[in-house]
Design a protein around this motif. Structure first.
Motif: not given
Length: 228
Positions: A216-227
């Motif tokens: 029910q939560d519409p949030t797409w959460r950030l799970v990984a980052t790289r440059s």
């Protein structure tokens, strides 16, 4: 006082009704990247708000939206492996639209960069997965202990592209490449620059967002980052 018909009151009522309808049409749209709830008595954030119905068949991706100026956009061809993964995501969540997703992803990117610079843990907590939040929070804590301040400004977004997508059961991952012009610098207690510079630098960041499509939560959460 005249006994005539109160035309002015009717006009004011019509204008007020029009504004209410306009606000409902705008505020009722959700992309899953909304700012988290405030703690100052403002209306609470409601993750169960209904999303608008899809306008296309679940098995088809909407055509790319032409952009007049602004960032260049790239959505994979539906026949490509990434395009096929996006279609599978749409098969589970009929409201998923890659173009709208990129709109929300850009907003989230700017929001997260700004929140990290300001040390806004509340916003980061709402938008980041636990592991990613731990890294961001640790960097903020170290900065505070050293008496340092961060300044980060996204001056322009040059390009956004969906690089990868995956669906495992009902859990979807979408990876976006952001090419942006930024100013990033860290200042010490005395205001001197200890890292970064005032100059605008082009940076490429690759971020992966994740969501359980049945939640029910519409949030797409950030799970990984790289440059890059």
């Amino acid at each position: 006082m005249s006994g005539g018909f109160p035309i002015d009151l009717i006009l004011f009522a019509m204008v007020a009704a029009f504004l209410v309808l306009r606000l409902r049409s705008v505020l009722g749209r959700r992309t899953g990247f909304e700012r988290p709830p405030r703690q100052d008595g403002a209306a609470p954030y409601d993750p169960k708000a209904a999303r608008p119905p899809a306008q296309d068949m679940p098995g088809e991706l909407p055509p790319p939206v032409p952009q007049a100026g602004g960032a260049r956009r790239s959505v994979p061809d539906p026949r490509s492996p990434v395009g096929q993964a996006l279609m599978r995501i749409r098969g589970v969540d009929a409201g998923f639209d890659p173009n709208a997703f990129l709109d929300g992803a850009e907003g989230a990117f700017r929001m997260i960069v700004d929140a990290f610079a300001r040390g806004d843990r509340q916003t980061l907590r709402a938008l980041l997965a636990d592991e990613v939040y731990g890294g961001f929070e640790g960097a903020i804590t170290a900065r505070e202990q050293n008496g340092e301040s961060q300044r980060s400004e996204v001056r322009a977004m040059q390009e956004m592209a969906v690089e990868a997508a995956d669906l495992r059961g009902t859990v979807a991952d979408v990876t976006v490449r952001f090419v942006s012009d930024q100013v990033n610098l860290t200042t010490g207690r005395d205001g001197s620059i200890v890292a970064g510079a005032e100059a605008v630098t082009e940076l490429t960041d690759i971020w992966t967002f994740q969501r359980d499509l049945r939640s029910q939560d519409p949030t797409w959460r950030l799970v990984a980052t790289r440059s890059a």
